[in-house]
Scaffold this motif. Structure first.
Motif, mmCIF file in Angstrom:
data_model
loop_
_atom_site.group_PDB
_atom_site.id
_atom_site.type_symbol
_atom_site.label_atom_id
_atom_site.label_comp_id
_atom_site.label_asym_id
_atom_site.label_seq_id
_atom_site.Cartn_x
_atom_site.Cartn_y
_atom_site.Cartn_z
ATOM 1 N N THR A 323 45.561 32.922 9.569
ATOM 2 C CA THR A 323 44.828 32.990 8.302
ATOM 3 C C THR A 323 44.133 34.336 8.213
ATOM 4 O OG1 THR A 323 42.874 31.941 9.236
ATOM 5 C CG2 THR A 323 44.402 30.511 8.091
ATOM 6 N N GLN A 325 41.299 36.046 5.647
ATOM 7 C CA GLN A 325 40.408 35.930 4.502
ATOM 8 C C GLN A 325 39.853 37.312 4.186
ATOM 9 O OE1 GLN A 325 37.400 32.752 4.804
ATOM 10 N NE2 GLN A 325 38.467 32.211 6.681
ATOM 11 N N LEU B 257 36.641 38.011 18.690
ATOM 12 C CA LEU B 257 36.315 36.897 19.582
ATOM 13 C C LEU B 257 37.629 36.357 20.120
ATOM 14 C CD1 LEU B 257 33.922 35.010 17.121
ATOM 15 C CD2 LEU B 257 33.359 36.928 18.633
ATOM 16 N N VAL B 307 39.812 35.633 16.791
ATOM 17 C CA VAL B 307 39.175 35.731 15.487
ATOM 18 C C VAL B 307 38.564 37.126 15.382
ATOM 19 C CG1 VAL B 307 37.394 34.807 13.974
ATOM 20 C CG2 VAL B 307 38.633 33.268 15.485
ATOM 21 N N TRP B 309 36.528 39.867 12.825
ATOM 22 C CA TRP B 309 35.820 40.148 11.574
ATOM 23 C C TRP B 309 35.655 41.660 11.431
ATOM 24 C CZ3 TRP B 309 30.541 42.003 10.895
ATOM 25 C CH2 TRP B 309 30.078 41.968 9.569
ATOM 26 N N THR B 327 38.441 38.527 7.642
ATOM 27 C CA THR B 327 38.405 37.652 8.816
ATOM 28 C C THR B 327 39.825 37.218 9.107
ATOM 29 O OG1 THR B 327 36.306 36.787 8.019
ATOM 30 C CG2 THR B 327 37.278 35.696 9.908
ATOM 31 N N TRP B 328 40.217 37.483 10.305
ATOM 32 C CA TRP B 328 41.585 37.270 10.758
ATOM 33 C C TRP B 328 41.548 36.235 11.864
ATOM 34 C CZ3 TRP B 328 46.487 38.944 9.937
ATOM 35 C CH2 TRP B 328 47.379 38.940 10.995
ATOM 36 N N SER B 329 42.414 35.268 11.809
ATOM 37 C CA SER B 329 42.456 34.260 12.861
ATOM 38 C C SER B 329 43.902 33.932 13.182
ATOM 39 C CB SER B 329 41.706 33.012 12.375
ATOM 40 O OG SER B 329 41.875 31.961 13.284
ATOM 41 N N ALA B 330 44.277 34.079 14.439
ATOM 42 C CA ALA B 330 45.673 33.855 14.826
ATOM 43 C C ALA B 330 45.754 33.655 16.325
ATOM 44 C CB ALA B 330 46.531 35.054 14.427
#
Ligand SMILES: NC(=O)c1ccc[n+]([C@@H]2O[C@H](COP(=O)([O-])OP(=O)(O)OC[C@H]3O[C@@H](n4cnc5c(N)ncnc54)[C@H](O)[C@@H]3O)[C@@H](O)[C@H]2O)c1
Ligand SMILES: NC(=O)c1ccc[n+]([C@@H]2O[C@H](COP(=O)([O-])OP(=O)(O)OC[C@H]3O[C@@H](n4cnc5c(N)ncnc54)[C@H](O)[C@@H]3O)[C@@H](O)[C@H]2O)c1
Ligand SMILES: NC(=O)c1ccc[n+]([C@@H]2O[C@H](COP(=O)([O-])OP(=O)(O)OC[C@H]3O[C@@H](n4cnc5c(N)ncnc54)[C@H](O)[C@@H]3O)[C@@H](O)[C@H]2O)c1
Ligand SMILES: NC(=O)c1ccc[n+]([C@@H]2O[C@H](COP(=O)([O-])OP(=O)(O)OC[C@H]3O[C@@H](n4cnc5c(N)ncnc54)[C@H](O)[C@@H]3O)[C@@H](O)[C@H]2O)c1
Ligand code: NA
Ligand code: NA
Lengths: 397, 397, 397, 397
Positions: A323, A325, B257, B307, B309, B327-330
């Motif tokens: 994701t 954002q 993170l 994660v 930011w 904000t990137w989450s993978a």
């Protein structure tokens, strides 16, 4: 400086804003005066850097502003309001106050359909065109570029005359009909005045096929449509990057919050339909995903600040999920104004070089580019640079 | 399929992972088996689409996996752990279990400096090279590509031998010296084995000038360094886009993170220095801004999810301010693994075509590209495509 | 353990889910079995900590599940689907499989208005009540708590019978009329069966004044309405905190993205109206601001994950501006299920203590609390604790 | 108005800022003048609403400002700078210019340890106390409240004298020793002058046990420490809410970006240590989690705007995961200034009512509350209200 740019330098160019007293036009006018007077650098103008800077575009200092509007609130008043809201620095308005007053003195009454009973749209367009021609003559301008910055109109109901130039001209002459929306009457006035034209709004403008044909016949370059300034620009930067990585966008959801004049206009569900359409068209083309819910909310307390949140859901390797954002926050008119100055310089350049009809290479500036299916911002930037270099090379003896 | 790709198709290619039992290598191995077995599409692989797909790269099904590691935890165990943590779908491991076991059977002990007292680094490298050569012969492989996926090392202290091939060879022969970090011994082993080489980590690896020279002499293509998979990739997508708009980045602040093996390694302040250096170098080059605070925090409860930011502060028209937050989450390894497969295919292709030394056009894949100053992701994508088309054209009779 | 709780301990309590095969009810059933079997801790249950833990509520292990649904897809199938989507851990379903099957065996056909031609709603309600009574008798339950977890209905059109118990009873007896929505027929069935009742949905349920009066007459405690689980809960945590600081909320804008069953239901513009109404009511009460645009988008690829973004614009000292953005991401049913178990335990406790009619102190659990105007989550938590202690004290000899 | 408040109304109260020419003190001074002059509402002041408004606190218009500073840049200059940076509205400074000049005329040289060779700290403290006493007498003030708003100091190295009042007094008399940091010398001066005292910074100040004892002996109320204004406040709002839901915080990661004077001070790794300690103490107490990485970055281009990002990872029902991210953006001094005015009013009120020593009920205002272990913002708000009502009730005849 080479001969070509020296020649251009001597010439002065007009910018004619439809919606001259709006937020974007006023900001562009203040900014142009500040740049010309060296009170501000041209940050945010694409054409300030190479290869544009040495291609022979008209100088900022050689641009003269006029326009149409239907509001009685002057550009100066509007500018003062933008200072109070914290968007424009007080010292900049102080430094440009006289230039803004001069520009406002060149503003003429626009076409307010409800107040033009009795005249045919042909007559209205001739009146508008005469305003432009008079402006050009009084200031000894080599050419004028009309930029539509007026309030977004609801989507137009198609009629056969929009497709057929001859039928359109007949309908325009009929005082009992109003075959065109206001934005397209203004576009037709640009054709009559032989002025280059850009549509920065999602309104129909010059985008109706019959008008585009007339523009091409008249030998004027035109570009549109709907300025790609913030969230949509960001999307056309990001979406191709995912594609280049072989990653698959599943959904791209977005929300826009904004106040100001545009916020109030877009609170009208009719007007917002035009905007939402141009905003998602490119995204669907770039990602192949149809799940692209998008909202525009009028949040008056934000003033001219636009806040946009996007949530992108992506499928990666072995069905894993990514994701991204993004939250974007900017003064909307501050994003638009420098691009408007860029468009004026580039269309004047194109006009001088004999380019006619839609210029697909100007697609960089638009959500819904005329004459092009390319939405990828990086590819558009490359195409724009090549085009300027090509045209500049042809212009050199 | 044209003749060139038919010829390649017949050949089988080896991938030799340094760090074969790590998270990225294990994920790449599971994924390769799943793609080859048509249990998963090659989503996230750059080379799955045109112009790569028809350029004559080795097919996924023709890749064979082996490698070095210093851990006794098998790839199968590691894969089970990745299933439990929710990263890999249970059905995919079930479907690829045998292939993973076969790959793990090809894993040989790597170079653990503390356990190799008495041997010279030359002897160690020859042992490692022999493992690669034996793998190649036993499987009848046309060529092998070594990919460094081992734990990030602290920055190396420079000595003159790192610059001078002859001096380096002398020092390597001395059992009393350990002139190279482990990653560079592995790189030297690739040179000895005549294997193409990619450095996916920020460790020194083949990046020392003396080793790069030896690789060029030996006629092997090499590429590095430090895989550009998530936050840094995003930055090199966005930063050039701001520049193309004439917008000025004032500061670009970031936080990462992550948990997992890489999170634990990077909790070591020494190791993290290598990483932070490669992560900000490109950004400063692209934006001209020096205000780029960046942190990497070990947050064990996140597991392999990273994660990130970013807060970007930008100056626009007339001194106005724009902020963009992302904000990137993978799952980090899910981003890396397909690119690792891409690199193996592309370096095998380059090797087959006689390309030697650093391949700047592979800069797309790296935070700190060897042989290139280009960090712009869109420009790198264009350069990569052109290069593949050019080499493929030369390869065709 | 004191006498009161010892007495309760001996008793078994029924939970009767309306919508028993839905996502929330299935998750609650799996979770209850896992907690009772010590395969999972009661994380997310308010009543697992003091002062609730020792107040004499029925133990998790003493709860028995049954319910109504109109779907033929069993709880087991639903649970398997939730495992596949990554929401429930495979090992938990394995451990609770038998308990889930047992619960599903207690599911009876609910009231599907389109399929009940010919019967009066009184007859339907009696059939539903008989299902509950039979469940209670067969399992020797001290009492049953009905919890409405069925799909959200569109807002109901008010008629005079909704206000007047006598008129309502007359209308219910008329086979030609369908004076109540399905959720309220189920609520009426709870009254007939003498079962405590909670409305976790925004549907009318027991909320119609005539039904509330009947419940009070019958001596059953009731609580509602619309579970406050995620974004709305967060808002009722934050908004009072701003007020306590003397800060003034100017606007509170929100977007929800979700897939799953609830996402599909809420894609219906009619159903979503009920939800949007309960979601903004509290916010306006807490902040005094009317600028609260809110959207719920169906994004199927998110599955049961709900992502919610809020943008809060606040005025501070000397007209300065504060912005707070929150992004919330959670499996929606995982938030709801433990609260559903809490409600069952608390309402059984209330019923045992002779509490009757709406219980305002259960407002903590609801977006639109019955019998209370308090929306402040912290104040509600304090009120809930005091109430439990007060009632427990009265219950002790 | 009741008798009690009428009596207070007649009295005038002094606020003595240590760090009077800093950003927070200057903002508080401008704001106080604007509120007293009805040019601005007291938004952001806790004490402007009930039950505080009618409890008999000194009126805003009855507060008189003076202070110590070691900088030669006047409050007026500082205020002009804050106007230019966009934080304070130009019209507000225009309206309060004279009041700010009057306050700056009451600023006396503070204690700069490097420039006080030769004097004992006792002598320095007496000089500082004399400044306060003279201020009180010249303005006929009923009492003075000292508020420490000076630059954050590095953590102090503990010595036995910090624990023992008698030993401390001996050491203070020795011109060869500097047993106290500057902030604690100022606190001791408040004791000598009999002035109430608040520590808005993380510096030692009155927090050393020996000084706290002296304050209690002298009969002055004191409160501290480190103003809870933005990110930390938000955390103490959210963390108890998760706990009330039975949800388990796994990690709470944060980043702060800020420029301005405080940004520059906190760029010093020593000074930032004090801050990071007070910021995480409460969080660990509230959540039980030790994984709380936190960064403060100096980003000069942000000026006085502080941007804070938090990522909260939470375990919910059946091991499911919830993430909450918050992004907070505000002018830091605009958050602090109204709370500083609140503290002055409340401590004057406490002093008038004979309260002495640390006031735990003022913990609402602080990251690290003296005399209290409560960090829960909602619980602190309730405790503050009850305390004011209780003290006010006692004060009434
Ligand atoms: N970033 C951006 O700001 C951005 C981006 C893309 C498109 N746009 C479009 O640019 C346009 C201008 O935006 P704005 O913020 O300046 O809006 P605005 O409301 O401040 O200004 C619009 C102006 O148009 C005038 N107008 C309305 N009808 C007219 C007519 N028939 N003839 C002449 N003038 C007329 C109005 O009186 C007003 O002065 C809008 O259509 C907007 O959608 C803006
Ligand atoms: N998105 C990404 O995952 C990403 C991006 C860029 C770079 N990288 C880099 O890729 C590398 C691998 O990441 P990972 O998450 O798989 O880490 P990991 O810790 O899971 O795996 C590293 C493996 O290397 C092995 N190893 C250590 N020293 C060795 C040696 N001397 N010889 C052979 N093997 C050795 C370890 O035993 C372990 O199995 C790291 O350096 C990481 O920084 C990863
Ligand atoms: N966090 C949350 O999940 C949350 C929060 C607040 C409210 N709610 C509400 O809880 C309800 C359940 O949510 P869900 O996600 O489980 O939805 P779902 O769609 O998965 O389940 C609803 C179930 O109700 C059944 N049903 C429909 N009409 C019925 C009838 N007349 N009688 C008996 N059963 C009927 C359906 O067949 C289905 O099995 C929804 O109304 C939702 O709005 C959920
Ligand atoms: N939201 C907030 O702004 C906030 C929150 C909590 C704590 N604080 C704390 O409040 C304090 C003030 O913040 P600011 O932004 O106004 O900082 P600032 O740097 O603008 O002001 C500090 C002032 O203290 C003066 N000073 C330094 N040493 C001194 C001494 N020995 N005696 C007297 N004066 C001295 C400086 O000259 C300066 O004028 C800082 O310690 C900060 O950490 C601020
Ligand atoms: Na209510
Ligand atoms: Na404390």
């Amino acid at each position: 400086m080479n001969d070509a740019s020296a020649r251009h330098h001597a010439e002065r160019t007009g910018i004619w804003f439809v919606g001259a007293r709006g937020s974007v036009a006023t900001t562009a006018t203040v900014g142009l005066a500040a740049i010309a007077g060296a009170q501000a650098p041209p940050t945010g103008c694409v054409t300030a850097r190479e290869p544009f800077a040495s291609a022979g575009l008209p100088e900022f200092a050689d641009l003269v502003v006029g326009g149409h509007d239907i509001s009685a609130v002057t550009m100066t008043k509007r500018a003062e309001h933008l200072v109070e809201s914290g968007m424009i620095a007080p010292r900049l308005l102080a430094a440009t106050h006289d230039a803004v007053e001069r520009a406002d003195a060149e503003v003429r009454p626009g076409y307010a359909p409800d107040h033009e009973e009795g005249s045919s749209q042909q007559q209205v367009a001739e009146r508008l065109a005469a305003d432009i021609t008079s402006f050009q003559e009084r200031h000894g301008l080599a050419r004028v570029v009309v930029v539509d910055l007026s309030s977004t109109e609801p989507p137009v109901t198609p009629v056969p005359e929009h497709e057929d130039p001859a039928a359109l001209l007949t309908a325009l002459a009929d005082p009992g009909r109003a075959v065109l929306p206001a934005s397209s009457v203004s576009a037709y006035a640009a054709v009559l005045a032989g002025a280059a034209y850009a549509s920065f709004t999602p309104s129909a403008g010059m985008g109706l096929p019959a008008l585009t044909a007339l523009a091409r016949d008249r030998g004027i370059p035109v570009a549109g449509q709907d300025g790609k300034t913030g969230q949509t620009w960001l999307r056309t930067v990001l979406a191709p990057a995912f594609a280049a990585r072989g990653l698959k966008v599943l959904s791209w959801s977005g929300t826009n919050l904004l106040g100001g004049g545009d916020g109030a206009t877009l609170a009208d569900p009719d007007a917002v339909r035009s905007k939402l359409a141009t905003k998602t068209r490119g995204l669907t083309a770039l990602t192949g995903s149809d799940t692209t819910p998008l909202h525009i909310d009028n949040v008056p307390d934000l003033g001219d600040v636009k806040v946009a949140w996007d949530h992108v859901h992506v499928e990666g390797f072995l069905g894993s999920r990514i994701t991204l954002q993004t939250t974007w926050s900017a003064h909307d008119s501050m994003l638009a104004a420098p691009l408007v100055l860029d468009l004026a310089r580039l269309l004047a350049f194109a006009h001088g070089a004999g380019v006619s009809g839609p210029v697909p290479e100007l697609g960089f500036f638009f959500k819904d580019p005329w004459g092009s299916d390319v939405h990828d911002a990086a590819a558009q930037a490359v195409a724009l640079e090549s085009w300027v270099q090509r045209v500049a090379a042809q212009a050199r003896p």
